[in-house]
Design an enzyme around this catalytic site. Structure first.
Site, PDB file in Angstrom:
ATOM      1  CE  LYS A 112      -2.506 -70.128  -7.197  1.00 34.73           C
ATOM      2  NZ  LYS A 112      -1.145 -69.880  -7.682  1.00 34.73           N
TER       3      LYS A 112
HETATM    4  C1  PLP Z   1       0.034 -69.665  -6.927  1.00 35.93           C
HETATM    5  C2  PLP Z   1       1.284 -69.887  -7.666  1.00 35.93           C
HETATM    6  C3  PLP Z   1       2.425 -70.417  -7.028  1.00 35.93           C
HETATM    7  C4  PLP Z   1       2.455 -70.708  -5.548  1.00 35.93           C
HETATM    8  O1  PLP Z   1       1.600 -71.760  -5.195  1.00 35.93           O
HETATM    9  P1  PLP Z   1       1.159 -71.951  -3.678  1.00 35.93           P
HETATM   10  O2  PLP Z   1       0.170 -73.053  -3.696  1.00 35.93           O
HETATM   11  O3  PLP Z   1       0.532 -70.634  -3.272  1.00 35.93           O
HETATM   12  O4  PLP Z   1       2.367 -72.245  -2.889  1.00 35.93           O
HETATM   13  C5  PLP Z   1       3.540 -70.668  -7.799  1.00 35.93           C
HETATM   14  N1  PLP Z   1       3.557 -70.386  -9.118  1.00 35.93           N
HETATM   15  C6  PLP Z   1       2.498 -69.873  -9.760  1.00 35.93           C
HETATM   16  C7  PLP Z   1       2.599 -69.587 -11.214  1.00 35.93           C
HETATM   17  C8  PLP Z   1       1.320 -69.618  -9.055  1.00 35.93           C
HETATM   18  O5  PLP Z   1       0.264 -69.115  -9.709  1.00 35.93           O
END
Ligand code: PLP
Length: 497
Positions: A112
Site C-alpha cells: 500500500k
Molecule cells: C491490500 C492487500 C492485498 C490486496 O490488494 P487489492 O489491491 O485490494 O486487491 C493483498 N495483500 C496485501 C498484503 C494487502 O495489503
C-alpha cells in the site's frame, strides 16, 4: 484526458477533480476516458531509468492537468528516500522464469505504501487546482494495510484530516498495533464491530450521502478517499508493473516484446487492475493470474461469470484479502462492457439488492481470456511458505504465498511457462505468527517473540518500523458499531447536525 464515472458516462472530470473527490456522486468510480499508450521505444528508454523517472513517465500520461514539474516533484517526494531499497520495488528471482516483485520496502512494510506515499502529494496538488481551500477529510476503510499506509502518508499533511476504520477482529496483532500507535496531529483511528465489507460500505455511504456532504461544505470541509476506489491510488500501482518489465529487460531475463504473466494476491481488485491497465498501455503482459484465499468470490467469478457475495465470510491468515465485495472490479466491467454505464449500473444495483450479478457471455469470454484464477486455504498457504523457504531460501508472507500458489497451480494446469512476476504484497514480519507457524512449531506468546524466533530461524531481517513498535502504548483504543460511523465522523470533526 478526462475521467468518467462508471455509473454515468456523462460525468467528466479532470484528474485533479477525480483525485480530490475520490468517488463520483452517483457512487461510480472514476476511470480515464482512454488508456494512454506506452510505446516499445518509451519502454526501452525506461530500462536505464530509476524508479522516480519511471513513475514520472507513467503518471504524466494519466495526470494531464498536472504540469511536468508537478508530476516529477510528487514522484521525487514519494520515492526519493522513504523506501528501504534504492530500487524501491526490486525483483527477487526465485528461479528462471519466476520473479517476486517486492512491493513492501516502504515505511509500513506493505505494498500500500507504493501508492500511499505519493497520494498525499497528488492530493495536495489536485486540491490546489480544485478545492478552493477547503479542508480535506480522508475517510479510510481498511482490511489492515491501507489504514496504516494512509496514516503514515497523510500524517501532519497541511489542511487535511484522516480517519481510519478497521474491523476489530479482522487484522493481525501487528497491523492493529501499527495503527493504534500512529503519531500525528491530524489522525484518528477506530475499530468497528464488523468486517472489512462493513467498514467499506459504511465509508462509501458517508461519502455519497448528500446531506453529510452539505454539512461538511457548510463547515469548509470536503471528503476524499485514500482507498483504491480513488484513481490516485491506482495510477501509481501501474508504475511497478512497467518497472518490473524494465528490470527483466535490464537483467536479460527477457527481450523487448516477450510476454510475461503476473500473479497478484487480490482483495479489492486494485493491484491486479493496475496490471490490467499496464497491459492496456502496451506492456507485454499475458495472463493476469488472480490469487485469492478461502474467500474465493473472485475465483468463482472469473471461472463462472457470476459474482456472488452470498456466502460465508472467512477470517484467514491473509487478512488483507478477506473481502467479499471487490470494489475495483467495477472498473474492469465498465471497460469490458464497452463503457456501457447502464449495464454497470444494473450489475451494481443487483449486487446491492441481491448480492450477486452475472455478466453477459461476451464479457465472460473476455474475462476468461485475460485472467486465470486460483485460491488457497490457510493450510495450503502455510505449505507454500514452507516450500518456498525450503526450495529457494526465500521467506514470503501469507498473501504473497497465495500468489505463489496460484502461479504454480496455473503453470501445472496449463503448461504455460511464460516468465511470471509474482506480486509480493507484504513483508513477512507483518504476519510473524502465521509465517513462523508455517515453518515450525513454536510456543512464543506474542507477536514480537514470534518475530524474534522467525528471525533466529530464517536469518532474515526484522524491518525497523515493525521492531520499533515493541513496547509502544496505543493511542487509539475506541471501538464503535458499524451503524455509528456517521456519528463518529461528525463528532470527530466537531460538527453537530
Ligand atoms: C491490500 C492487500 C492485498 C490486496 O490488494 P487489492 O489491491 O485490494 O486487491 C493483498 N495483500 C496485501 C498484503 C494487502 O495489503
Amino acid at each position: 484526458m478526462l475521467y468518467q464515472s462508471t455509473r454515468d458516462s456523462a460525468v467528466k472530470v479532470s484528474a485533479a477533480q477525480a483525485i480530490t473527490q475520490g468517488i463520483s456522486r452517483d457512487g461510480g468510480l472514476f476511470v480515464p476516458e482512454c488508456i494512454p499508450a506506452l510505446t516499445a521505444e518509451e519502454l526501452q528508454n525506461l530500462v536505464g531509468a530509476n524508479y522516480i523517472q519511471r513513475a514520472t513517465c507513467v503518471l504524466g500520461k494519466f495526470l494531464t492537468d498536472f504540469t511536468a514539474d508537478e508530476v516529477a516533484e510528487c514522484a521525487r517526494l514519494a520515492y526519493g528516500d522513504r523506501f528501504r531499497s534504492p530500487e524501491v520495488a526490486p525483483l527477487h528471482k526465485l528461479e528462471d522464469g519466476a520473479y517476486v516483485l517486492e512491493l513492501w520496502h516502504g515505511p509500513t512494510c506493505a505494498f500500500k505504501d507504493m501508492a500511499l506515499q505519493i497520494l498525499p502529494h497528488l492530493m495536495r496538488v489536485s486540491a490546489g487546482k480544485t478545492s478552493d481551500g477547503k479542508e480535506i477529510v480522508i475517510l479510510v476503510a481498511t482490511s489492515g494495510d491501507t489504514g496504516k499506509a494512509a496514516l503514515e502518508g497523510f500524517r501532519d499533511a497541511a489542511n487535511t484530516k484522516i480517519m481510519v476504520f478497521y474491523p476489530e477482529n479482522g487484522v493481525s496483532a501487528m497491523q492493529k498495533l501499527q495503527m493504534a500507535t500512529q503519531e500525528g496531529n491530524n489522525v484518528q483511528v477506530f475499530a468497528i464491530r464488523g468486517n472489512f465489507d462493513d467498514a467499506q460500505s459504511g465509508v462509501k455511504a458517508i461519502f455519497t450521502n448528500p446531506e453529510i456532504g452539505a454539512l461538511l461544505a457548510e463547515n469548509g470541509k470536503m471528503f476524499s478517499s485514500a482507498n483504491s476506489i480513488n484513481w490516485g491510488r491506482l495510477v501509481p500501482q501501474i508504475v511497478y508493473y512497467v518497472s518490473a518489465y524494465c528490470d527483466l529487460l535490464k537483467t536479460g531475463a527477457i527481450r523487448m516484446g516477450d510476454p510475461i504473466n503476473v500473479s497478484v494476491p487480490t482483495g479489492n481488485f486494485g493491484d491486479i487492475l493496475a496490471a490490467y491497465y499496464a497491459k492496456q498501455m502496451g506492456v507485454p503482459i499475458g495472463k493476469l493470474i488472480c490469487a485469492s484465499n478461502r474467500n474465493r468470490v473472485l475465483t468463482d467469478f472469473i471461472r463462472t461469470g457470476t459474482y456472488d457475495r452470498n456466502r460465508a465470510f472467512y477470517t484467514t491468515t491473509s487478512p488483507s484479502m478477506d473481502i467479499l465485495i471487490s470494489s475495483n472490479l467495477e472498473r474492469l466491467l465498465y471497460d469490458l462492457c464497452g463503457r456501457d454505464d447502464a449495464q454497470v449500473r444494473a450489475m451494481m444495483t443487483s449486487l446491492a439488492t441481491d448480492g450477486k450479478y452475472t455478466v453477459p457471455a461476451e464479457v465472460k469470454a473476455q474475462v476468461e481470456s485475460l485472467f486465470a484464477a486460483s485460491c488457497c486455504d490457510d493450510e495450503q498457504t502455510a505449505a507454500t511458505i514452507r516450500e518456498v523457504f525450503e526450495k529457494y531460501g526465500y521467506l514470503c508472507d501469507t498473501h504473497t504465498a497465495c500468489g505463489v500458489f496460484a502461479y504454480e497451480e496455473y503453470r501445472r494446469e496449463t503448461g504455460d511457462n511464460t516468465p511470471t512476476v509474482i506480486a509480493s504484497t507484504a513483508n513477512p514480519y507483518k504476519f510473524p505468527a502465521s509465517v513462523l507457524d508455517a515453518l515450525c512449531e513454536d510456543d512464543a506468546e506474542d507477536e514480537f517473540a514470534k518475530a524474534e524466533h522467525l528471525h533466529d530461524k530464517t536469518a532474515t531481517e526484522i524491518p525497523a518500523p515493525l521492531s520499533g513498535l515493541r513496547g509502544k502504548t496505543p493511542r487509539f483504543t475506541e471501538v464503535c458499531d458499524k451503524t455509528e460511523m456517521r456519528q463518529v465522523v461528525l463528532n470527530a470533526l466537531g460538527i453537530t447536525e
